[in-house]
Structure formats: structure tokens, C-alpha cells
Write an enzyme that holds these catalytic residues in place. Structure first.
Site, PDB file in Angstrom:
ATOM      1  N   LYS A 112      66.879  78.129  -1.312  1.00 54.85           N
ATOM      2  CA  LYS A 112      65.613  77.547  -0.845  1.00 54.85           C
ATOM      3  C   LYS A 112      64.970  76.659  -1.903  1.00 54.85           C
ATOM      4  CE  LYS A 112      64.734  80.785   2.862  1.00 54.85           C
ATOM      5  NZ  LYS A 112      65.978  81.597   2.822  1.00 54.85           N
TER       6      LYS A 112
HETATM    7  C1  LIG Z   1      66.866  81.864   3.874  1.00 53.63           C
HETATM    8  C2  LIG Z   1      68.184  82.430   3.515  1.00 53.63           C
HETATM    9  C3  LIG Z   1      69.291  82.386   4.408  1.00 53.63           C
HETATM   10  C4  LIG Z   1      69.193  81.832   5.809  1.00 53.63           C
HETATM   11  O1  LIG Z   1      69.031  80.420   5.855  1.00 53.63           O
HETATM   12  P1  LIG Z   1      68.556  79.707   7.187  1.00 53.63           P
HETATM   13  O2  LIG Z   1      68.347  78.274   6.824  1.00 53.63           O
HETATM   14  O3  LIG Z   1      67.268  80.384   7.595  1.00 53.63           O
HETATM   15  O4  LIG Z   1      69.618  79.875   8.229  1.00 53.63           O
HETATM   16  C5  LIG Z   1      70.503  82.893   3.960  1.00 53.63           C
HETATM   17  N1  LIG Z   1      70.634  83.454   2.735  1.00 53.63           N
HETATM   18  C6  LIG Z   1      69.603  83.522   1.868  1.00 53.63           C
HETATM   19  C7  LIG Z   1      69.801  84.151   0.548  1.00 53.63           C
HETATM   20  C8  LIG Z   1      68.338  83.014   2.216  1.00 53.63           C
HETATM   21  O5  LIG Z   1      67.318  83.106   1.342  1.00 53.63           O
END
Ligand SMILES: *Cc1c(COP(=O)(O)O)cnc(C)c1O
Length: 466
Positions: A112
Site C-alpha cells: 500500500k
Molecule cells: C491490502 C492488502 C491486500 C489486498 O489488496 P487489494 O488491492 O485490496 O485486493 C493483500 N495483501 C496485503 C498485505 C494487503 O495489505
């Protein structure tokens, strides 16, 4: 570049407004009216670019004149300089033609950061130009809150208030939020659960009168278009590193809200040769059930070892449904209104088209742990539980061994030590050097009752110019 809503009834907006808006007024999500398309020749000419130079090539068409080219280049240099690896998103080989792309070298150790580090800078740039201020309000059960706080810590025109359920997030996750120092950073621990936090955020967006008209709320959750945009870049980065665009690639993506994998779908539409996209889910498998049987149906939330993928519905899936329905916003609106009441299906030929675009798999906790152990025993390489789900799904769904299979490594294993322990391994994943003193850093947060009036009063009193 203009952006239109997936429900067809909100006005089209430019990039700046989409950045500040989040959800469209008709309840839909914004998508570009048309996508840029790059020729193979052009993509080939990007070989050897740094991550930030590549990011400029891929993203500038979306940002357009909202940020002039030189300013945008500088912003991208700063954004990706905070990552703790020169390659920004390094590739690690697991087996012949099988790779993990490590997207967890940013400040909060999850992918993120790629989007939120940029989003904070974009927001501040646009707000400076407009002489405006915003209050970001969000609820978190873990990863998003810390990435948003790290992304906004240096913003002059943004105050950020993140609500988390008091004593219900892990210590690492809490400390990643509460040890970030800055006058514009406000952590609120609510004496309630995650749903209580989320309800307060939602109601506050619905009625912002508690801010007295002096500032406005902005959202940084995963439906914000700028986040998707930033995630397109690393698909190009991986491909170029492994011989693309002259050979196609396969990607497996640990999926929750469908933001990350939707970015891969867009990369393909923009001209990058991608022959397979695998949706990897945990037991919260609404997407896998839809892909397998054309039934889109909410089940109860299950708590798993991969909490960042614990969802009941995937909000960004709406963006794919929009394309599957020939970009007919009213059809999407009807479908999703019905989906809120019970199971829905789409026309068979549309569903078959979706199955051509994506493969899918669902992986339970036991198999997740087995995969962590297996990869460690084979390679002495430790996966976090989310990435492990991606690797398992990649192996289960793989079609052509001549095509490189790349799993997106979405989090650092040190963030999820419980899953590693549960896999039976006695290794303990250490925190990387830049976070090694996390447990000594000073924490700052305010505990408030589970009461919206009190929370709103706190925000109204504590933002910068209050
Ligand atoms: C947010 C997240 C996901 C999922 O990603 P999306 O874009 O919501 O599908 C997967 N793994 C981790 C570690 C995350 O923080």
C-alpha cells in the site's frame, strides 16, 4: 484526461477532483474515460529506466496537466526514494521461471506504500495550488491506516485522523501508526470494534457539518483512483526486468478489494503483454466463487491468518463489472443494487469473458501455512501469509511453464509473525533495520468512547486551523 462514474449518473471530473473526491455522487467509482495505449516499441524503449522514470511514463497520461511534467518527475523521485531497496520492487526467484515481486520495501512494509506515498504528495500539491485544506478521516483494522499516515506525515494542507478499534489491532500494526510524529497526525483508539469505527467515518462523510464549513473531508481508501493508478507501474517494471514486452508474463495477486489486480488488468489493456492474471483469495472467496460459478453472493466474514484480505465484498470489482457490461453505468447500478439484497449472476457471455481475463483460486489457512513452510524448506525464503496465498494460487492455476509467473509479494513476513509461527517454523522474521526500534519509539494516541459526537468534537477541535 476525464474520469467517469461506473454508475453513469455523476458528472465527469478531471484528475484533481477525482483525487479529492473518492466516491462519485451516484455511489459509483471513477474510471478513466479512455486508457492510454503504449506500443511494444515504446514499452521496449523503457528498458533500463529507474522505477521512478518508468512511473512517470506510465502515469503521466492519467495526471495530465494537473501536475506539470517537471514537478511530477520530482514528486516521483521523492516518492520512490523512501523505499529501502534501490530497485524499489525487487524480484526474487523461487523456481524456474517463478518469481516473487517484493512490494514491501516501503515505510510500512506492505504494498500500500506504493500508492499512499504518492497520494499524500499529490494531495498536498493540488491543495497548495488551490489554497485548500482537507481532513482525511479513515478507519483501519491494520495495514491501510499506517500506510496512509506515513503517506501524509509531511503534508502541509492535510490533517489525518485514523480510527482504530482500541486493543483490537496487533501491537506492530498499532505502533506503526502511533509512533509517527507530526502535528497533523491524529490516532484515535475507539472503545469499540472495526465496524463501529467504519460506521463513524461513513456517517461523518454523509454529514460534515461538525467541521463548520472551514475544511472538508477527503478519503484515501482503496477506491481512490490515484491508488489504482500507482499500482499499474509495477506490472510494467516486472515485465521489463524479465524480458518483456517481447515475452508475455503471468501474475498472481493476493486479492481483497480487487484494487491491486485491477491495476494489472489495466496494464494489459494499456498494451503490456500479460497472458494470465490469477485472483488469489483466502476463505473470504466471493471473487473465486463468482469466477467458478457465476454467482456473486456475500457470505459471513471469516477471520483468517491473512487479515488484509478479509472482506465480504470487493469494492473495486465494480470497475471490472463496468467494463464487462460495455461501460453501461445503469446496468452496473441495477446489478449492484440487487447484489446488496441477495445473490446475482451476469449474462453467460459476459461471465465467460471474465473467465478469459482471470483465473482464480481460494486458499485456506492450513494450506497457507503449508506453503510458508514448503517455500522456506526449499529456498530458505520466508513468505508472509498473503504472499503465500498468491504463490499457492500461482502454482495451482499455472498454464504455461514457458511464461514467467510472478506473484505480487504484498507484505513483509515480520508484519505477520503469528502465521509464520503457526506454519511450524522456528525462525522468527526480524523487522528490517529501518524499523528495528519500533518497540522503543514513543506512541501517541487518544482513546475515545464509542460515540460519534465525541469523535467529531475531537476532530473539530484538533485539526490545524481549528
Ligand atoms: C491490502 C492488502 C491486500 C489486498 O489488496 P487489494 O488491492 O485490496 O485486493 C493483500 N495483501 C496485503 C498485505 C494487503 O495489505
Amino acid at each position: 484526461m476525464r474520469y467517469i462514474s461506473t454508475r453513469g449518473e455523476a458528472p465527469a471530473l478531471g484528475f484533481e477532483d477525482v483525487l479529492l473526491t473518492g466516491l462519485a455522487t451516484d455511489g459509483g467509482l471513477y474510471v478513466p474515460e479512455s486508457l492510454p495505449h503504449f506500443s511494444l516499441e515504446e514499452i521496449r524503449s523503457w528498458r533500463g529506466l529507474s522505477y521512478s522514470e518508468l512511473a512517470f511514463k506510465v502515469m503521466h497520461p492519467f495526471v495530465d496537466d494537473a501536475v506539470p511534467a517537471d514537478d511530477f518527475r520530482k514528486m516521483l523521485d521523492e516518492t520512490y526514494a523512501v523505499f529501502a531497496h534501490k530497485a524499489v520492487a525487487p524480484l526474487v526467484q523461487l523456481d524456474t521461471n517463478e518469481w516473487v515481486m517484493e512490494l514491501f520495501r516501503g515505510p510500512t512494509l506492505a504494498f500500500k506504500d506504493f500508492a499512499l506515498q504518492l497520494l499524500g504528495r499529490l494531495l498536498d500539491y493540488v491543495l497548495e495550488k488551490r489554497k485548500q485544506h482537507v481532513v482525511i478521516m479513515g478507519a483501519t483494522s491494520g495495514d491501510t491506516g499506517s500506510a496512509a499516515i506515513e503517506g501524509c506525515r509531511r503534508c502541509e494542507h492535510v490533517d489525518i485522523f485514523i480510527l482504530h478499534p482500541h486493543q483490537r489491532v496487533s501491537e506492530v500494526q498499532r505502533r506503526q501508526m502511533t509512533t509517527v510524529q507530526g502535528d497533523n497526525i491524529h490516532n484515535i483508539a475507539v472503545r469499540g470494534n472495526f465496524d463501529d469505527c467504519q460506521r463513524m467515518v461513513k456517517e461523518s462523510f454523509g454529514n460534515q457539518s461538525f467541521l463548520g464549513g472551514k475544511t472538508q473531508l477527503a478519503a484515501v481508501n482503496s477506491i481512490n483512483w490515484a491508488r489504482i493508478m500507482a499500482q499499474i507501474v509495477y506490472y510494467f517494471h516486472a515485465s521489463l526486468a524479465l524480458g518483456g514486452p517481447d515475452r508475455s508474463m503471468a501474475f498472481s495477486v493476493p486479492t481483497g478489494n480487487f484494487g491491486d489486480i485491477f491495476a494489472g488488468y489495466l496494464a494489459k489493456k494499456m498494451g503490456l503483454p500479460i497472458s494470465q492474471l490469477v485472483i488469489a483469495t483466502n476463505r473470504n472467496d466471493i471473487l473465486h466463487r463468482f469466477m467458478s460459478g457465476n454467482k456473486y453472493e456475500q457470505h459471513q466474514l471469516e477471520h483468517t491468518l491473512s487479515p488484509s484480505m478479509d472482506i465480504m465484498v470487493s469494492s473495486n470489482f465494480e470497475r471490472l463489472l463496468f467494463d464487462l457490461h460495455g461501460r453501461d453505468g445503469l446496468a452496473v447500478k441495477n446489478l449492484l443494487e440487487n447484489a446488496a439484497k441477495g445473490p446475482v449472476s451476469i449474462e453467460d457471455y459476459r461471465w465467460k469473458h471474465a473467465r478469459k481475463l482471470f483465473d482464480s483460486d481460494a486458499v485456506d489457512d492450513k494450506t497457507t501455512c503449508d506453503t510458508i513452510r514448503e517455500i522456506y524448506e526449499q529456498n530458505e525464503y520466508l513468505l508472509d501469509p498473503h504472499t503465500a496465498i498468491g504463490v499457492r494460487a500461482a502454482r495451482n492455476c499455472r498454464r504455461d511453464h514457458a511464461v514467467p509467473m510472478i506473484t505480487l509479494g504484498t507484505a513483509h513476513p515480520a508484519k505477520f509473525p503469528d502465521a509464520v509461527a503457526e506454519s511450524g517454523l522456528s525462525v522468527k522474521p526480524p523487522l528490517p533495520a529501518h524499523m528495528a526500534d519500533l518497540f522503543e519509539r514513543e506512541e501517541r494516541y487518544t482513546v475515545l468512547d464509542n460515540n460519534i459526537a465525541g469523535v467529531q468534537e475531537f476532530i473539530a477541535k484538533h485539526w490545524k486551523n481549528a
